[in-house]
Design a protein around this motif. Structure first.
Motif, mmCIF file in Angstrom:
data_model
loop_
_atom_site.group_PDB
_atom_site.id
_atom_site.type_symbol
_atom_site.label_atom_id
_atom_site.label_comp_id
_atom_site.label_asym_id
_atom_site.label_seq_id
_atom_site.Cartn_x
_atom_site.Cartn_y
_atom_site.Cartn_z
ATOM 1 N N LEU A 195 -1.370 25.004 17.373
ATOM 2 C CA LEU A 195 -0.546 23.978 18.012
ATOM 3 C C LEU A 195 -1.151 22.592 17.800
ATOM 4 C CD1 LEU A 195 1.746 23.032 19.902
ATOM 5 C CD2 LEU A 195 0.222 23.540 21.834
ATOM 6 N N ASN A 196 -2.452 22.462 17.989
ATOM 7 C CA ASN A 196 -3.109 21.166 17.812
ATOM 8 C C ASN A 196 -3.012 20.687 16.368
ATOM 9 O OD1 ASN A 196 -3.798 21.164 20.488
ATOM 10 N ND2 ASN A 196 -5.895 21.866 20.184
ATOM 11 N N ASN A 197 -3.153 21.627 15.423
ATOM 12 C CA ASN A 197 -3.018 21.249 14.009
ATOM 13 C C ASN A 197 -1.595 20.769 13.701
ATOM 14 O OD1 ASN A 197 -5.680 21.893 13.360
ATOM 15 N ND2 ASN A 197 -5.185 24.036 12.936
ATOM 16 N N PHE A 198 -0.612 21.454 14.285
ATOM 17 C CA PHE A 198 0.785 21.055 14.082
ATOM 18 C C PHE A 198 1.044 19.676 14.688
ATOM 19 C CE2 PHE A 198 5.162 20.923 15.699
ATOM 20 C CZ PHE A 198 5.859 21.073 14.512
ATOM 21 N N VAL A 199 0.513 19.429 15.891
ATOM 22 C CA VAL A 199 0.688 18.127 16.537
ATOM 23 C C VAL A 199 0.059 17.030 15.686
ATOM 24 C CG1 VAL A 199 0.016 16.734 18.538
ATOM 25 C CG2 VAL A 199 0.886 19.044 18.874
ATOM 26 N N GLU A 200 -1.100 17.300 15.109
ATOM 27 C CA GLU A 200 -1.736 16.299 14.250
ATOM 28 C C GLU A 200 -0.872 15.987 13.032
ATOM 29 O OE1 GLU A 200 -5.652 15.747 11.352
ATOM 30 O OE2 GLU A 200 -5.697 17.261 12.941
ATOM 31 N N GLN A 201 -0.328 17.023 12.400
ATOM 32 C CA GLN A 201 0.526 16.808 11.231
ATOM 33 C C GLN A 201 1.778 16.013 11.592
ATOM 34 O OE1 GLN A 201 1.364 20.664 9.580
ATOM 35 N NE2 GLN A 201 -0.789 21.154 9.224
ATOM 36 N N MET A 202 2.387 16.350 12.720
ATOM 37 C CA MET A 202 3.618 15.674 13.127
ATOM 38 C C MET A 202 3.346 14.199 13.484
ATOM 39 S SD MET A 202 6.221 17.681 12.810
ATOM 40 C CE MET A 202 5.346 18.097 11.279
ATOM 41 N N THR A 203 2.282 13.941 14.225
ATOM 42 C CA THR A 203 1.998 12.548 14.593
ATOM 43 C C THR A 203 1.575 11.734 13.369
ATOM 44 O OG1 THR A 203 -0.272 13.202 15.215
ATOM 45 C CG2 THR A 203 1.378 13.110 16.963
ATOM 46 N N ARG A 204 0.866 12.385 12.460
ATOM 47 C CA ARG A 204 0.478 11.683 11.229
ATOM 48 C C ARG A 204 1.723 11.273 10.440
ATOM 49 N NH1 ARG A 204 -4.362 11.767 8.635
ATOM 50 N NH2 ARG A 204 -5.048 13.560 9.892
ATOM 51 N N LYS A 205 2.678 12.213 10.337
ATOM 52 C CA LYS A 205 3.916 11.916 9.609
ATOM 53 C C LYS A 205 4.754 10.870 10.361
ATOM 54 C CE LYS A 205 7.799 14.211 7.317
ATOM 55 N NZ LYS A 205 8.773 13.174 7.685
ATOM 56 N N ALA A 206 4.812 10.993 11.711
ATOM 57 C CA ALA A 206 5.595 10.036 12.498
ATOM 58 C C ALA A 206 5.039 8.626 12.362
ATOM 59 C CB ALA A 206 5.597 10.466 13.969
ATOM 60 N N VAL A 207 3.714 8.487 12.422
ATOM 61 C CA VAL A 207 3.087 7.166 12.279
ATOM 62 C C VAL A 207 3.338 6.597 10.893
ATOM 63 C CG1 VAL A 207 0.866 5.976 12.174
ATOM 64 C CG2 VAL A 207 1.341 7.554 14.051
ATOM 65 N N SER A 208 3.211 7.473 9.880
ATOM 66 C CA SER A 208 3.443 7.014 8.508
ATOM 67 C C SER A 208 4.894 6.581 8.307
ATOM 68 C CB SER A 208 3.083 8.139 7.527
ATOM 69 O OG SER A 208 3.389 7.764 6.205
ATOM 70 N N ASP A 209 5.840 7.386 8.793
ATOM 71 C CA ASP A 209 7.261 7.036 8.657
ATOM 72 C C ASP A 209 7.581 5.759 9.422
ATOM 73 O OD1 ASP A 209 7.564 9.255 7.113
ATOM 74 O OD2 ASP A 209 8.504 10.488 8.668
ATOM 75 N N TYR A 210 6.976 5.609 10.597
ATOM 76 C CA TYR A 210 7.234 4.415 11.411
ATOM 77 C C TYR A 210 6.739 3.159 10.685
ATOM 78 C CZ TYR A 210 6.677 0.981 15.125
ATOM 79 O OH TYR A 210 6.717 -0.170 15.872
ATOM 80 N N LYS A 211 5.538 3.240 10.109
ATOM 81 C CA LYS A 211 5.004 2.088 9.371
ATOM 82 C C LYS A 211 5.905 1.735 8.188
ATOM 83 C CE LYS A 211 0.079 2.760 10.435
ATOM 84 N NZ LYS A 211 -1.239 3.122 9.874
ATOM 85 N N ASN A 212 6.309 2.772 7.443
ATOM 86 C CA ASN A 212 7.151 2.524 6.266
ATOM 87 C C ASN A 212 8.501 1.939 6.663
ATOM 88 O OD1 ASN A 212 5.159 3.569 4.599
ATOM 89 N ND2 ASN A 212 5.984 5.649 4.656
ATOM 90 N N LEU A 213 9.114 2.498 7.731
ATOM 91 C CA LEU A 213 10.412 2.010 8.167
ATOM 92 C C LEU A 213 10.313 0.576 8.684
ATOM 93 C CD1 LEU A 213 13.393 2.571 8.739
ATOM 94 C CD2 LEU A 213 12.724 3.498 10.968
ATOM 95 N N LYS A 214 9.257 0.315 9.445
ATOM 96 C CA LYS A 214 9.070 -1.025 9.995
ATOM 97 C C LYS A 214 8.883 -2.051 8.875
ATOM 98 C CE LYS A 214 6.535 -3.376 13.697
ATOM 99 N NZ LYS A 214 6.131 -4.569 12.993
ATOM 100 N N GLU A 215 8.027 -1.693 7.900
ATOM 101 C CA GLU A 215 7.798 -2.603 6.774
ATOM 102 C C GLU A 215 9.078 -2.797 5.969
ATOM 103 O OE1 GLU A 215 4.630 -0.948 4.539
ATOM 104 O OE2 GLU A 215 3.075 -1.416 6.040
#
Length: 425
Positions: A195-215
């Motif tokens: 579960l913790n590994n999955f949460v890390e992957q999801m938050t990593r992807k969410a942060v990356s997508d958020y940065k890309n979308l914002k930029e």
């Protein structure tokens, strides 16, 4: 319901079901063993009577043998084959004053040339005693199971589910705007580690997508403004030259399109910022002051459109909201009331500590009012509106936790915003 509570209830339900079946099986096993022992004892009685008859002993039709009253010995007047019958029978119990089930063993024997019927019956343990013993045993087992389950639920689970609750708190406090990844923590339970590994992957992807979308949204908005400004300037220069009436109409049409495209770009950029939660609701806004000032600023525009305004605004109604969003929300509402009105129409504005209501006269709607909150949805597709005004209003209301309702009644367009869900004074 908590996970451990649900697990305990399921565990106890299965336990009661299994023990119930086990109790029934135990009853029949115990009763079978008792009946088997009774059969052996009764066969010994019958063999004893047979022996006495062979020795010449004479019995009456019912004769007590050494204190045994549950014995029947009867000479038959017809020939029989040697056989033994085992059956259940109901015998009246004087003390209990009811019929009780007994085991009856009957034997047909040829003794010294004469046929005899020998029968005996009894019950070493009564059926209700077996039932009572089984129930008491099961209740003790269930009681111990409940105590054990409660102990596991309230003591062991506290330590067992601690990593899960910690991960849940980290997810609950996760803020995308901080751009912080929830790194996985090792646990001694494989499922929690997964579960913790999955949460890390999801938050990593969410942060990356958020940065890309914002930029992307910031770059797109910035890059669009430059060519639009250049095109607008060129058209203004073009209008100063000698143009035919037809050419001038073309230029005016282009200017209107560029203005609409500019508004579209600004609105989409604003929607993106709102949906990315770039505005925080950490300030108090005096809604009464904001609305009153805005109405005064639009006074000339209202008069120009031959409209009348009726207001009822309570003083010092404040709301917890970002000032820019509060201004955009009201401005869009008020401009819609002006834009979609009729000649010599009326605008009604009412503000209380519970709700904000703005209504205007207008044409009846041809679509469902709920559909107007969708992007690019307009009542009249040919109108100059870009179809984002109500979408922006709805997104601001959602972020600020405001309930918004739009309806059309008696040729009135009414927008009502409930202010009870946010802090007001």
């Amino acid at each position: 319901m908590k996970l451990i509570t649900k697990f305990i209830l399921i565990y106890l339900s299965v336990t009661v079901f299994v023990l119930g079946i086990g109790g029934v099986i135990s009853y029949y096993i115990i009763k079978g063993e008792v009946d088997k022992e009774l059969k052996f004892e009764f066969m010994e009685r019958i063999d004893r009577v047979t022996y006495l008859l062979e020795q010449g002993r004479t019995f009456y039709p019912r004769r007590e043998i050494e204190g045994d009253q549950n014995l029947v010995v009867r000479e038959l007047d017809y020939p029989v084959a040697n056989r033994v019958e085992v059956t259940d029978t109901l015998i009246w119990h004087d003390r209990l004053e009811q019929d009780e089930q007994n085991v009856k063993v009957s034997a047909y024997r040829n003794i010294n040339g004469s046929p005899y019927y020998i029968s005996t019956y009894g019950a070493m343990i009564e059926s209700n005693d077996i039932t009572e013993a089984v129930i008491k045993t099961l209740l003790w087992i269930i009681g111990l199971q409940i105590l054990g389950a409660a102990g596991i639920g309230f003591f062991v689970s506290g330590r067992l589910f601690k990593p899960f609750r910690k991960t849940l708190d980290r997810i609950r406090n996760f803020d995308l705007h901080q751009k912080e990844i929830l790194y996985a923590e090792e646990t001694n339970v494989k499922e929690f580690t997964d579960l913790n590994n999955f949460v890390e992957q999801m938050t990593r992807k969410a942060v990356s997508d958020y940065k890309n979308l914002k930029e992307f949204s910031e770059n797109a908005s910035h890059e669009l403004q430059t060519p639009l400004a250049i095109a607008k300037g060129k058209l203004e220069l073009l209008t100063e030259s000698d143009l035919s009436e037809e050419q001038y109409q073309y230029v005016e049409s282009l200017e209107r399109s560029i203005k609409k495209l500019t508004r579209l770009s600004e609105s989409l950029s604003l929607l993106t910022k709102i949906e990315n939660h770039e505005f925080s609701n950490n300030q108090k806004v005096n809604l009464s002051h904001l609305i009153s000032e805005s109405i005064e600023e639009f006074r000339e525009f209202v008069i120009f459109n031959k409209l009348k305004i009726e207001t009822r605004i309570e003083e010092d109604v404040t709301i917890q909201m970002h000032p820019a969003l509060a201004e955009i929300l009201w401005t869009n509402l008020f401009q819609n009331a002006i834009k979609h009105n009729i000649e010599n129409g009326i605008i009604w504005v009412e503000l209380t500590r519970d709700k904000l209501t703005i209504a205007n006269t207008g044409k009846p709607l041809s679509v469902d009012p709920a559909q107007l909150f969708e992007r690019f949805r307009k009542d009249e597709q040919s109108s100059s509106s870009i179809g984002l005004g109500l979408s922006i209003i709805e997104r601001i209301a959602e972020q600020s936790k405001l309930d918004i309702d739009y309806r059309n009644e008696n040729d009135r367009h009414i927008v009502e915003i409930n202010l009870n869900h946010v802090k007001t004074t």
